[in-house]
Motif scaffolding. Structure first.
Motif, PDB file in Angstrom:
ATOM      1  N   GLU A 163       0.830  -1.207   0.000  1.00 53.43           N
ATOM      2  CA  GLU A 163       0.000   0.000   0.000  1.00 53.43           C
ATOM      3  C   GLU A 163       0.864   1.256   0.000  1.00 53.43           C
ATOM      4  N   ALA A 164       1.940   1.253   0.778  1.00 50.57           N
ATOM      5  CA  ALA A 164       2.835   2.411   0.812  1.00 50.57           C
ATOM      6  C   ALA A 164       3.467   2.643  -0.561  1.00 50.57           C
ATOM      7  N   VAL A 165       3.871   1.561  -1.229  1.00 48.24           N
ATOM      8  CA  VAL A 165       4.454   1.692  -2.568  1.00 48.24           C
ATOM      9  C   VAL A 165       3.406   2.177  -3.558  1.00 48.24           C
ATOM     10  N   PHE A 166       2.184   1.652  -3.454  1.00 50.06           N
ATOM     11  CA  PHE A 166       1.101   2.115  -4.340  1.00 50.06           C
ATOM     12  C   PHE A 166       0.869   3.610  -4.198  1.00 50.06           C
ATOM     13  N   HIS A 167       0.768   4.108  -2.967  1.00 51.04           N
ATOM     14  CA  HIS A 167       0.527   5.540  -2.769  1.00 51.04           C
ATOM     15  C   HIS A 167       1.693   6.372  -3.311  1.00 51.04           C
ATOM     16  N   LEU A 168       2.909   5.850  -3.172  1.00 52.63           N
ATOM     17  CA  LEU A 168       4.077   6.555  -3.693  1.00 52.63           C
ATOM     18  C   LEU A 168       4.027   6.631  -5.225  1.00 52.63           C
TER      19      LEU A 168
END
Length: 271
Positions: free
Chosen positions: A199-204
């Motif tokens: 999820e953190a990578v997706f938002h980035l």
């Protein structure tokens, strides 16, 4: 560390396990904070805009940089004053609307931190799935904001004050639109069932694509030059010019299917 055994009975840690453990180590309160999603979204957006801020500053003195601008005949790059005015508008809307609303949404999700990191393949599939889902949801929402007069006037019209957008303007929208976009991103990750690291990578990645779409530059190394399924900054510039085409944020398939795709070459560079 509890690591599941393989079929041969040997412990096998995912490649990303060390990274995930370093992220988790002593940071549970921060990672589970209801204020993290909005804070992360704002800070990553500002940081990812920094290279384009430098390009805009160089554009006033470097002809080569100016030649990369999509709307080369529409005037100089945005001024420092325009950048800072935009920054304060976005910050104000985050503090007054986005932060409290997303904090409530995050609390209702009751997030947890698993011990194991995702595999590289799992991370890729989850991030790509989130991008496709978000792209679809945003396409529907974006068309609605243009076709429903009340929504356009009260949510989306502010964003279209930028006839020639620049990187920071990707989030220069009304509070309702700004909040809806972050909720769509959070909902996409929730629907896919993302691992927190995915999820953190997706938002980035999502933030970077939004910034690149609005940067105002046709850069030689832009992502849409490598992946023809993506629209990129020229594609989105056409939307800001014509308003009734190119609604999807990143990929072009929905616009092609619904007949709202318009190739950017004819409109991006005024003669």
């Amino acid at each position: 560390m509890n690591v599941p055994p393989t079929e041969h009975g040997e412990a096998h840690a995912p490649i990303l396990q060390g990274l995930w453990e370093s992220v988790r180590s002593g940071q549970e309160d921060i990672l589970l904070s209801p204020y993290l999603p909005a804070s992360y979204a704002f800070l990553t957006h500002v940081l990812l805009c920094a290279p384009f801020f430098a390009l805009d500053a160089l554009g006033s003195v470097c002809r080569r940089v100016r030649s990369w601008r999509i709307a080369a005949g529409s005037g100089p790059p945005p001024s420092l004053r325009r950048w800072f005015d935009c920054f304060w508008r976005v910050l104000y809307r985050y503090l007054t609307t986005v932060l409290p609303a997303t904090a409530l949404f995050h609390t209702l999700r009751s997030p947890a931190l698993p011990q194991l990191a995702p595999s590289c393949w799992q991370l890729f599939v989850e991030v790509f799935s989130c991008l496709l889902l978000f792209d679809t949801l945003f396409f529907i929402w974006h068309v609605s904001m243009h076709r429903v007069t009340w929504l356009y006037r009260n949510a989306h019209q502010l964003h279209h004050q930028h006839h020639t957008p620049f990187a920071l303007a990707a989030q220069d929208s009304g509070s309702l639109e700004l909040l809806s976009l972050l909720l769509l991103a959070l909902s996409s990750a929730w629907a896919v069932g993302c691992h927190p690291l995915s999820e953190a990578v997706f938002h980035l990645v999502n933030s970077w694509l939004a910034v690149e779409d609005h940067c105002g530059y046709e850069l030689p190394w832009a992502l849409h030059r490598l992946l023809p399924c993506m629209g990129g900054a020229p594609y989105h510039q056409v939307h800001h010019t014509l308003h009734s085409v190119n609604y999807a944020p990143y990929f072009i398939h929905w616009d092609v299917l619904f007949g709202t795709y318009r190739a950017p070459a004819k409109y991006s560079r005024p003669k």
